[in-house]
Design an enzyme around this catalytic site. Structure first.
Site, short mmCIF file in Angstrom:
data_model
loop_
_atom_site.label_atom_id
_atom_site.label_comp_id
_atom_site.label_asym_id
_atom_site.label_seq_id
_atom_site.Cartn_x
_atom_site.Cartn_y
_atom_site.Cartn_z
N ASP A 9 0.86 -1.19 0.00
CA ASP A 9 0.00 0.00 0.00
C ASP A 9 0.89 1.24 0.00
OD1 ASP A 9 -2.39 -1.40 -0.06
OD2 ASP A 9 -2.43 -1.65 2.11
N LEU A 63 -8.69 -5.28 -6.23
CA LEU A 63 -9.43 -4.10 -6.68
C LEU A 63 -10.91 -4.19 -6.33
CD1 LEU A 63 -7.67 -3.47 -10.12
CD2 LEU A 63 -7.15 -2.48 -7.89
N LYS A 64 -11.32 -5.30 -5.72
CA LYS A 64 -12.69 -5.46 -5.19
C LYS A 64 -13.73 -5.06 -6.21
CE LYS A 64 -11.21 -4.56 -0.42
NZ LYS A 64 -9.80 -4.20 -0.61
N THR A 71 -19.65 -6.11 -16.84
CA THR A 71 -18.48 -5.26 -16.59
C THR A 71 -17.45 -6.00 -15.72
OG1 THR A 71 -19.86 -3.31 -16.77
CG2 THR A 71 -17.76 -3.02 -15.65
N ARG A 189 -2.53 -8.01 13.01
CA ARG A 189 -1.75 -7.09 13.84
C ARG A 189 -0.90 -7.87 14.84
NH1 ARG A 189 -2.60 -4.28 10.39
NH2 ARG A 189 -3.59 -2.24 10.30
N GLY A 218 -0.12 -5.36 5.75
CA GLY A 218 0.41 -4.13 5.18
C GLY A 218 1.28 -3.38 6.15
O1 C5P Z 1 -2.04 -2.07 6.66
P1 C5P Z 1 -2.97 -3.23 6.87
O2 C5P Z 1 -2.26 -4.48 7.38
O3 C5P Z 1 -4.18 -2.87 7.71
O4 C5P Z 1 -3.48 -3.59 5.42
C1 C5P Z 1 -4.52 -4.50 5.17
C2 C5P Z 1 -4.73 -4.62 3.70
O5 C5P Z 1 -5.80 -5.53 3.45
C3 C5P Z 1 -5.10 -3.32 3.01
O6 C5P Z 1 -4.43 -3.32 1.76
C4 C5P Z 1 -6.59 -3.39 2.79
O7 C5P Z 1 -7.00 -2.79 1.58
C5 C5P Z 1 -6.83 -4.89 2.69
N1 C5P Z 1 -8.15 -5.36 3.09
C6 C5P Z 1 -8.66 -5.19 4.36
N2 C5P Z 1 -9.91 -5.68 4.69
C7 C5P Z 1 -10.63 -6.32 3.76
C8 C5P Z 1 -10.14 -6.50 2.47
C9 C5P Z 1 -8.88 -6.00 2.17
O8 C5P Z 1 -7.99 -4.62 5.23
N3 C5P Z 1 -11.80 -6.86 4.08
#
Ligand code: C5P
Length: 245
Positions: A9, A63-64, A71, A189, A218
């Site tokens: 990210d 990209l959800k 589409t 986390r 991330g």
């Molecule tokens: O920085 P962090 O570890 O929170 O990043 C989590 C990643 O997972 C982000 O790129 C976020 O877009 C993605 N994500 C999420 N929850 C979802 C789907 C995708 O946090 N349900």
């Protein structure tokens, strides 16, 4: 064992490739997966995917997609043809949209078996409830995020999806109902790392033990003082976990 996907990210190609290169150069027991999300893809476009592939990464393009079936089918086809290994649609797009995405991927696979385009099947993954939702925050939905995620996951299994994005705390219930559905878990986390915008977090060891197939991480890695040390520590914590499913 759970696979670890680093969410790149980041705002631009220079930053993303520097991070991707740094993590690849480190001597780690890791099958390198990275996630390219809407920020990076919007800034860089598909050329970035080729560069990451060249570095040896498998790519989760997150990209959800959420649009009318025709589409989404086209978007899924374009993503898979660009060489990604996993991509997301929103389960809330419903059955016809998800089935249309499945058909599009299957048609592309048939073409690739005949020698053109993408080589190998991309996993089609459905987003359930964002891990940033706290109970009561989902607009127009009375269910808790957990109940909503579990309910959508059981539908997704019948709509031809290979897996779902869900919180680590939802994995056990989802696997109980649909054992073959892959669970991709963000909101990871390590102990002591701040939650930030995430509301339904889990530590990497617990998510791995619960049976998550992929952990998406991330900020705990890319915003760490030393991303290689952070990645190594998470890899070690998930490697030591016996899976409960
Ligand atoms: O920085 P962090 O570890 O929170 O990043 C989590 C990643 O997972 C982000 O790129 C976020 O877009 C993605 N994500 C999420 N929850 C979802 C789907 C995708 O946090 N349900």
């Amino acid at each position: 064992m759970s696979q670890l996907v680093v969410a790149l990210d980041m705002p631009d190609k220079t930053a993303a490739m520097a991070m991707a290169g740094r993590l690849r150069e480190a001597d780690l027991a890791w099958k390198p997966w990275c996630k390219v999300g809407m920020e990076l893809f919007t800034a860089c476009g598909p050329a970035l995917l080729e560069s990451l592939n060249k570095l040896g990464y498998k790519i989760f393009l997150d990209l959800k997609f959420y649009d009318i079936p025709n589409t989404v089918a086209g978007a899924v086809r374009a993503a898979a043809a660009a060489g990604v290994h996993m991509l997301t649609v929103h389960c809330q797009g419903g059955e016809r949209m998800c089935r249309s995405a499945r058909q599009s991927l299957d048609a592309l696979d048939a073409e690739s078996r005949e020698g053109s385009l993408h080589n190998g099947q991309a996993l089609l993954i459905g987003v359930t409830a964002l891990t940033s939702f706290a109970p009561g925050e989902m607009p127009g939905i009375a269910l808790t995020p957990a109940a909503f995620a579990v309910s959508l996951a059981s539908k997704a299994a019948g709509w031809g999806l290979d897996g779902v994005v869900c919180a680590g705390v939802d994995v056990k219930k989802i696997k109980l109902a649909s054992p073959h559905l892959r669970c991709i878990c963000p909101g990871i986390r390590p102990q002591g790392f701040e939650a930030g915008d995430q509301r339904r977090s889990m530590t990497p060891d617990k998510a791995a033990a619960a049976g998550a197939d992929y952990l998406v991480v991330g900020r705990p890695i890319v915003a760490a003082a030393d991303p290689v040390v952070a990645l190594r520590s998470i890899l070690e914590s998930i490697a030591s976990q016996p899976r409960m499913t």
